[in-house]
Write a protein that holds these residues in place. Structure first.
Motif, PDB file in Angstrom:
ATOM      1  N   TRP A 169       0.877  -1.182   0.000  1.00 40.76           N
ATOM      2  CA  TRP A 169       0.000   0.000   0.000  1.00 40.76           C
ATOM      3  C   TRP A 169       0.906   1.221   0.000  1.00 40.76           C
ATOM      4  O   TRP A 169       1.921   1.253   0.720  1.00 40.76           O
ATOM      5  N   GLY A 171       0.941   5.725  -0.268  1.00 42.49           N
ATOM      6  CA  GLY A 171       0.114   6.922  -0.206  1.00 42.49           C
ATOM      7  C   GLY A 171       0.944   8.176  -0.032  1.00 42.49           C
ATOM      8  O   GLY A 171       2.128   8.123   0.304  1.00 42.49           O
ATOM      9  N   LYS A 231      -7.528   2.231   2.190  1.00 44.23           N
ATOM     10  CA  LYS A 231      -6.950   3.021   3.282  1.00 44.23           C
ATOM     11  C   LYS A 231      -7.311   2.398   4.631  1.00 44.23           C
ATOM     12  O   LYS A 231      -6.458   2.255   5.514  1.00 44.23           O
ATOM     13  N   ILE A 249      -1.322   7.674   7.742  1.00 38.34           N
ATOM     14  CA  ILE A 249      -2.382   7.017   6.958  1.00 38.34           C
ATOM     15  C   ILE A 249      -3.668   7.834   7.092  1.00 38.34           C
ATOM     16  O   ILE A 249      -4.361   8.103   6.107  1.00 38.34           O
ATOM     17  N   THR A 252      -3.983  10.792   4.801  1.00 36.76           N
ATOM     18  CA  THR A 252      -3.936  10.500   3.356  1.00 36.76           C
ATOM     19  C   THR A 252      -5.351  10.369   2.828  1.00 36.76           C
ATOM     20  O   THR A 252      -6.135   9.569   3.356  1.00 36.76           O
ATOM     21  N   GLU A 254      -8.478   9.041   0.894  1.00 39.59           N
ATOM     22  CA  GLU A 254      -8.779   7.653   0.478  1.00 39.59           C
ATOM     23  C   GLU A 254      -8.308   7.385  -0.956  1.00 39.59           C
ATOM     24  O   GLU A 254      -7.675   6.372  -1.247  1.00 39.59           O
ATOM     25  N   VAL A 257      -4.558   6.458  -1.808  1.00 40.07           N
ATOM     26  CA  VAL A 257      -3.940   5.205  -1.360  1.00 40.07           C
ATOM     27  C   VAL A 257      -3.966   4.222  -2.530  1.00 40.07           C
ATOM     28  O   VAL A 257      -5.012   3.963  -3.115  1.00 40.07           O
ATOM     29  N   HIS A 259      -2.869   0.424  -3.980  1.00 40.72           N
ATOM     30  CA  HIS A 259      -2.501  -0.937  -3.551  1.00 40.72           C
ATOM     31  C   HIS A 259      -2.018  -1.702  -4.777  1.00 40.72           C
ATOM     32  O   HIS A 259      -2.739  -1.821  -5.760  1.00 40.72           O
TER      33      HIS A 259
END
Ligand SMILES: Cc1cc2nc3c(=O)[nH]c(=O)nc-3n(C[C@H](O)[C@H](O)[C@H](O)COP(=O)(O)OP(=O)(O)OC[C@H]3O[C@@H](n4cnc5c(N)ncnc54)[C@H](O)[C@@H]3O)c2cc1C
Length: 397
Positions: A169, A171, A231, A249, A252, A254, A257, A259
């Motif tokens: 992940w 961000g 997220k 996190i 950040t 949504e 983020v 993946h």
């Protein structure tokens, strides 16, 4: 050139520097980079400097102490950078580095919305078919990424990218506005760290404009597993880790983020095919654990144009594109494939729950001066790389 990512753009800059003309065909309708960060090591910064964009790149980067600050999930430090320590790593928002390169590419060279679908080549030239027609060239560079069309067309036996059993992940946190403010830099103001947990690690880089890039890399049994709210999933997994991890996190958005699954390429037997060469991820996509993927594409570009620059003393008429590409291949393949092998092994080691205790003990026991020596600009073989010297633009006239 096929591909307008970091590899394609730096190659355009490099070709311009030796007086060649190029067209960059980019499939995306708009140029840009995904919203994530990256670091560049001294080898990559030397390549940028040799190509005349070192200062601009340096101005877009932010020093990161990610290699000096190693932590445990409860916040304790295994190794710690000290005030006054130099750091050889610069962190970037990917879009900032991409913009620096784009600004150095001559106007009109880049065509967006241009997807390459076919290649014909013979001894004299290469012809590329793209969504807008056909174009002939003396040389074609496939800088079209890990799922390269150029590689699929001309290297049909090459295996597809390999899933490495890891997922990440990533961000960009807004550390000015978000709840991460203040908690982000450590007490000494040295930003950037890696926190090593059992089965995964969390990386933080400061980047420009009051933002921080973070990445959480961990093991995954299969590729393609996705969550309705990525997220929230990252936050759930890291809820008990030290600050500022949960705060970053939280800070950040949504939609910021990302993946992804971690893949690399098995080594190719050659990066060249007649007048066609692969460069960057198309040739040697690697696991991100050494922060070298894009850096190696910057090195590729310098070595490529050095090979295309006739040697002083080479008899007139002795130069051929094919021979130059063979020189490029001979120089780049061993280094990039060794780096990819090392990155694959590092990724396995740093995310393996089985070897976690031993790894943490080894880092903790390493004397701090020895650790710090390893992260100086010439602290390891990858970072020590020196670019070939190109004739300056003035020498050509
Ligand atoms: C999690 C993660 C973290 C990383 N961190 C770092 C780091 O810290 N430092 C570092 O140096 N590297 C890092 N990397 C690696 C780095 O992202 C890549 O090595 C680099 O972006 C590769 O650049 P490229 O130009 O070769 O390929 P790409 O960036 O993939 O660009 C390829 C371009 O080609 C275009 N294209 C594809 N097919 C076609 C076609 N048929 N016709 C026309 N255009 C086409 C695509 O649209 C794209 O724009 C990381 C990678 C990951 C996954």
């Amino acid at each position: 050139m096929v591909g307008g990512g970091i590899g394609g753009l730096i190659t355009a800059v490099a070709l311009h520097r030796i007086g060649w003309q190029a067209i960059v065909l980019e499939r995306a309708t708009e140029l840009g980079e995904i919203g994530a960060g990256m670091s560049q090591a001294p080898n990559a910064m030397r390549a940028l400097a040799e190509l005349g964009v070192g200062e601009q790149a340096r101005a877009a980067g932010v020093p990161t102490y990610s290699a000096g600050n190693l932590r445990l999930p409860d916040g304790r430090y295994l190794q710690r950078a000290r005030p006054g320590d130099p750091t050889p790593l610069l962190a970037f928002h990917r879009a900032d580095l991409h913009r620096v390169l784009l600004e150095a590419v001559p106007a009109g060279w880049v065509r967006t919305g241009a997807e390459v679908t076919g290649i014909q080549h013979d001894a004299g030239a290469v012809t590329v078919t793209w969504s807008g027609g056909e174009v002939g060239a003396d040389l074609l560079i496939g800088a079209d990424g890990i799922r390269s069309t150029v590689r699929r067309l001309l290297w049909p036996d090459a295996p597809p990218p390999r899933f490495l059993g890891r997922t990440a992940w990533r961000g960009i946190a807004d550390t000015e506005a978000g709840t991460g403010t203040g908690a982000f830099a450590d007490a000494d103001g040295l930003s950037g760290s890696v926190t090593m947990g059992s089965g995964g690690y969390f990386l933080i880089h400061p980047i420009s404009r009051g933002r921080a890039y973070w990445a959480y890399v961990t093991t995954a049994e299969k590729a393609g597993v996705r969550y309705p709210k990525e997220k929230s999933e990252a936050a759930r997994r890291l809820a008990s880790w030290h600050e500022p991890i949960p705060a970053l996190i939280e800070a950040t958005p949504e939609q910021a983020v990302i993946h992804i699954d971690i893949c690399d390429l098995d080594p190719l037997p050659t990066y060249v095919h007649g007048r066609v060469a692969l460069l960057g991820d198309a040739a040697h996509a690697m696991s991100p654990d050494r922060g070298q993927g894009a850096g190696q594409s910057l090195e590729d570009a310098v070595v490529l144009v050095a090979a295309l620059t006739a040697e002083p003393g080479e008899p007139a008429g002795a130069f051929t594109v094919e021979a130059a590409l063979r020189r490029y291949d001979a120089e780049r393949r061993p280094r990039t494939q060794a780096t990819a092998r090392g990155a694959r092994a590092d990724g396995r080691r740093t995310t393996s729950a089985a070897s976690y205790r031993a790894l943490v003990t080894m880092i903790r026991l390493m004397p701090a001066p020895l650790w710090r020596k390893g992260i100086t600009a010439d602290g390891n073989a990858t970072w020590r790389w020196q670019p070939p010297h190109l004739p300056s633009p003035a020498d050509r006239h």
